[in-house]
Scaffold this motif. Sequence first.
Motif, PDB file in Angstrom:
ATOM      1  N   PRO A  67       0.806  -1.233   0.000  1.00  0.00           N
ATOM      2  CA  PRO A  67       0.000   0.000   0.000  1.00  0.00           C
ATOM      3  C   PRO A  67       0.830   1.270   0.000  1.00  0.00           C
ATOM      4  N   GLN A  68       2.057   1.215   0.542  1.00  0.00           N
ATOM      5  CA  GLN A  68       2.941   2.375   0.530  1.00  0.00           C
ATOM      6  C   GLN A  68       4.389   1.900   0.461  1.00  0.00           C
ATOM      7  N   ALA A  69       5.253   2.804   0.034  1.00  0.00           N
ATOM      8  CA  ALA A  69       6.676   2.488  -0.051  1.00  0.00           C
ATOM      9  C   ALA A  69       7.270   2.410   1.354  1.00  0.00           C
ATOM     10  N   ARG A  70       8.232   1.498   1.523  1.00  0.00           N
ATOM     11  CA  ARG A  70       8.886   1.382   2.835  1.00  0.00           C
ATOM     12  C   ARG A  70      10.240   0.705   2.677  1.00  0.00           C
ATOM     13  N   ALA A  71      11.093   0.901   3.689  1.00  0.00           N
ATOM     14  CA  ALA A  71      12.422   0.292   3.692  1.00  0.00           C
ATOM     15  C   ALA A  71      12.887   0.138   5.134  1.00  0.00           C
ATOM     16  N   ASN A  95       6.279  11.455   1.599  1.00  0.00           N
ATOM     17  CA  ASN A  95       6.605  12.012   2.904  1.00  0.00           C
ATOM     18  C   ASN A  95       6.614  10.940   3.978  1.00  0.00           C
ATOM     19  N   ASP A  96       7.445  11.165   4.984  1.00  0.00           N
ATOM     20  CA  ASP A  96       7.513  10.258   6.120  1.00  0.00           C
ATOM     21  C   ASP A  96       6.167  10.266   6.844  1.00  0.00           C
ATOM     22  N   LYS A  97       5.533   9.103   6.964  1.00  0.00           N
ATOM     23  CA  LYS A  97       4.174   9.058   7.495  1.00  0.00           C
ATOM     24  C   LYS A  97       4.102   9.227   9.006  1.00  0.00           C
ATOM     25  N   GLN A  98       5.131   8.750   9.740  1.00  0.00           N
ATOM     26  CA  GLN A  98       5.036   8.769  11.191  1.00  0.00           C
ATOM     27  C   GLN A  98       6.084   9.620  11.865  1.00  0.00           C
ATOM     28  N   GLY A  99       6.998  10.184  11.103  1.00  0.00           N
ATOM     29  CA  GLY A  99       7.993  11.069  11.687  1.00  0.00           C
ATOM     30  C   GLY A  99       9.184  10.301  12.247  1.00  0.00           C
ATOM     31  N   GLY A 100      10.395  10.894  12.100  1.00  0.00           N
ATOM     32  CA  GLY A 100      11.584  10.290  12.672  1.00  0.00           C
ATOM     33  C   GLY A 100      12.143   9.124  11.886  1.00  0.00           C
ATOM     34  N   GLY A 101      11.469   8.726  10.812  1.00  0.00           N
ATOM     35  CA  GLY A 101      11.979   7.661   9.984  1.00  0.00           C
ATOM     36  C   GLY A 101      11.703   6.269  10.494  1.00  0.00           C
ATOM     37  N   ALA A 102      10.930   6.113  11.575  1.00  0.00           N
ATOM     38  CA  ALA A 102      10.593   4.795  12.110  1.00  0.00           C
ATOM     39  C   ALA A 102       9.088   4.626  12.133  1.00  0.00           C
ATOM     40  N   SER A 103       8.645   3.379  11.984  1.00  0.00           N
ATOM     41  CA  SER A 103       7.224   3.102  11.896  1.00  0.00           C
ATOM     42  C   SER A 103       6.851   1.929  12.799  1.00  0.00           C
ATOM     43  N   SER A 104       5.591   1.886  13.201  1.00  0.00           N
ATOM     44  CA  SER A 104       5.043   0.736  13.927  1.00  0.00           C
ATOM     45  C   SER A 104       4.160  -0.114  13.020  1.00  0.00           C
ATOM     46  N   LEU A 105       4.148   0.190  11.731  1.00  0.00           N
ATOM     47  CA  LEU A 105       3.254  -0.440  10.779  1.00  0.00           C
ATOM     48  C   LEU A 105       3.535  -1.938  10.620  1.00  0.00           C
ATOM     49  N   VAL A 106       2.458  -2.731  10.634  1.00  0.00           N
ATOM     50  CA  VAL A 106       2.531  -4.167  10.374  1.00  0.00           C
ATOM     51  C   VAL A 106       1.534  -4.501   9.271  1.00  0.00           C
ATOM     52  N   GLU A 107       2.036  -5.068   8.189  1.00  0.00           N
ATOM     53  CA  GLU A 107       1.188  -5.467   7.067  1.00  0.00           C
ATOM     54  C   GLU A 107       1.442  -6.926   6.727  1.00  0.00           C
ATOM     55  N   VAL A 108       0.405  -7.571   6.184  1.00  0.00           N
ATOM     56  CA  VAL A 108       0.478  -8.993   5.868  1.00  0.00           C
ATOM     57  C   VAL A 108       0.036  -9.211   4.426  1.00  0.00           C
ATOM     58  N   TYR A 109       0.839  -9.981   3.696  1.00  0.00           N
ATOM     59  CA  TYR A 109       0.495 -10.333   2.320  1.00  0.00           C
ATOM     60  C   TYR A 109       0.045 -11.783   2.278  1.00  0.00           C
ATOM     61  N   ASP A 110      -1.133 -12.000   1.687  1.00  0.00           N
ATOM     62  CA  ASP A 110      -1.672 -13.346   1.506  1.00  0.00           C
ATOM     63  C   ASP A 110      -1.498 -13.739   0.045  1.00  0.00           C
ATOM     64  N   PRO A 111      -0.571 -14.661  -0.272  1.00  0.00           N
ATOM     65  CA  PRO A 111      -0.343 -15.023  -1.681  1.00  0.00           C
ATOM     66  C   PRO A 111      -1.541 -15.713  -2.317  1.00  0.00           C
ATOM     67  N   ALA A 112      -2.389 -16.350  -1.530  1.00  0.00           N
ATOM     68  CA  ALA A 112      -3.577 -17.003  -2.089  1.00  0.00           C
ATOM     69  C   ALA A 112      -4.559 -15.975  -2.640  1.00  0.00           C
ATOM     70  N   ARG A 115      -3.274 -10.160  -1.973  1.00  0.00           N
ATOM     71  CA  ARG A 115      -3.762  -8.936  -1.329  1.00  0.00           C
ATOM     72  C   ARG A 115      -2.993  -8.669  -0.041  1.00  0.00           C
ATOM     73  N   TRP A 116      -2.970  -7.374   0.331  1.00  0.00           N
ATOM     74  CA  TRP A 116      -2.352  -6.929   1.574  1.00  0.00           C
ATOM     75  C   TRP A 116      -3.416  -6.612   2.622  1.00  0.00           C
ATOM     76  N   HIS A 117      -3.072  -6.871   3.890  1.00  0.00           N
ATOM     77  CA  HIS A 117      -3.960  -6.579   5.004  1.00  0.00           C
ATOM     78  C   HIS A 117      -3.164  -5.895   6.117  1.00  0.00           C
ATOM     79  N   ARG A 118      -3.831  -5.056   6.889  1.00  0.00           N
ATOM     80  CA  ARG A 118      -3.209  -4.380   8.034  1.00  0.00           C
ATOM     81  C   ARG A 118      -3.433  -5.190   9.304  1.00  0.00           C
ATOM     82  N   ARG A 119      -2.410  -5.247  10.168  1.00  0.00           N
ATOM     83  CA  ARG A 119      -2.523  -5.907  11.454  1.00  0.00           C
ATOM     84  C   ARG A 119      -2.156  -4.934  12.578  1.00  0.00           C
TER      85      ARG A 119
END
Length: 356
Positions: A67-71, A95-112, A115-119
Motif C-alpha cells: 500500500p505504501q513504499a517502505r524500507a 513524505n515520512d508518514k510517522q515522523g523520525g523515519g521509524a514506523s510501527s506499521l505491520v502489514e500482511v500479504y496473503d499469496p492465495a 492482497r495486503w492486510h493491516r494488522r
Amino acid sequence: MASIFPATARSAFLLRLPGWSLRRWTSAESGGAMRRLLAFGCMLAVTCADVFAEVSAGSWSSATSLPQARAEHAVVVLDGKIYVVGGGVEDASGNDKQGGGASSLVEVYDPAEDRWHRRSPLPRQLTHVGLTALDGKLYVAGGFVADIHRDAQADAFVYDSTTDRWKALPPLPKPRASVGLVALNGRIHAIGGRAPDDQLQADHDVFDPATGRWTPAAPLPVARDHLVAVAAKGRIHVLGGRTGNFNDVTAHHDVYDPATDSWHPAPPMPTPRSAMAAALHRDMIVVYGGECRSGKTYFENEGYDLNSRRWRALRSMEGRHGFGAATIADRIYFVAGARGCGGDGLSNELLVFELP
C-alpha cells in the motif's frame, strides 16, 4: 572483444528492454526472449560468449504492490503469509508518514489472495528490527528509533496472530539494532548488531520462550550489523554486513553449530555487501541486493548451495537495499526496499523470484 556495456548496464539491458514489463518477464517466455536477446547482442558486436555469460538461472515477476513504499523493515513467513514489520514508511507524496523515519506499521500479504492486510501495530515505532517466527508466533527484538541509526533499543515483543495482539518480552541483555534474529530448535538467536554508542556488536544471545530468559552463546567471529541470518539444516548462516561505516561491507559467511556452540567459516559471498535480503529456497540460500558500491545499491543475486558448498550467479534485478525476503511455495518474495543508498528511492514493489 569486450562488451560495449558495463556490468551494471548489461544486467539492466537484459531485463529492461523497451516494451517488456516486469510482469511479462516470466519463465514461460524466457526461452524465446533469451534467443532474441542473444541474436540482438551479437548484431551489436557484443561477443556471443559475453552475452551468454550474462544469462543466469531464474526468472522474475511481480505481485500486488504494498500500500505504501517502505524500507529498513523486517520480513518473515507465518502461517503461509508474509509479515512486514516496522521500518521507514512513505505516504503517496513521498513524505515520512510517522515522523523520525521509524514506523510501527505491520502489514500482511496473503499469496492465495494476492492482497495486503493491516494488522495491529508494533507497540512502538522502530526501524532495523530483528524479526523471526516460531511455533505460530512472531518475535521482534532490537531496533532503532529512527532510520539514521539513532538510539538502538533492547525491546523485545511477541505477536499472536490468533488474537492479533503484541506482548512485551524480557529485553535483550544489551540494546542493539540491525540485528540478525533467527529461530532454531525452539529458541530465538539474536546475533550481531549496532549499539547506542554506534559500536558494532559480536554478541550472540539466545531466548528460550519456555523459560522467558536470554542466555549468552558463542559470539560472532567478526562484529558487524546490517547482516542476514538464515537457519538451514540445523545450523545458522550469517552473511555479509558492515564492519564499520557506510562503505565498509564484508563478504563474511559464518556458520553456527548449536551442538558445539561454535562458529566456523564457510565460502564467502562472491559480492561483499550489507543490508541485503536473503531467503532459503530448497537447499539454497539466495542473497539479493544490498548497499553500497560507488554510490549505488547492489543488483547481484547469488545462491549458496548447501550441499555442494558453492556459490552460483542467479538472474539479477535492479539494485535495492534495506528490505527482506520470504519463501512460500517455491517462490521467493522480495519486499519493497530503497533503490538508492541511504534512504533514497523507497519502493513499494513486491518482486517474485523463481528457480527452475
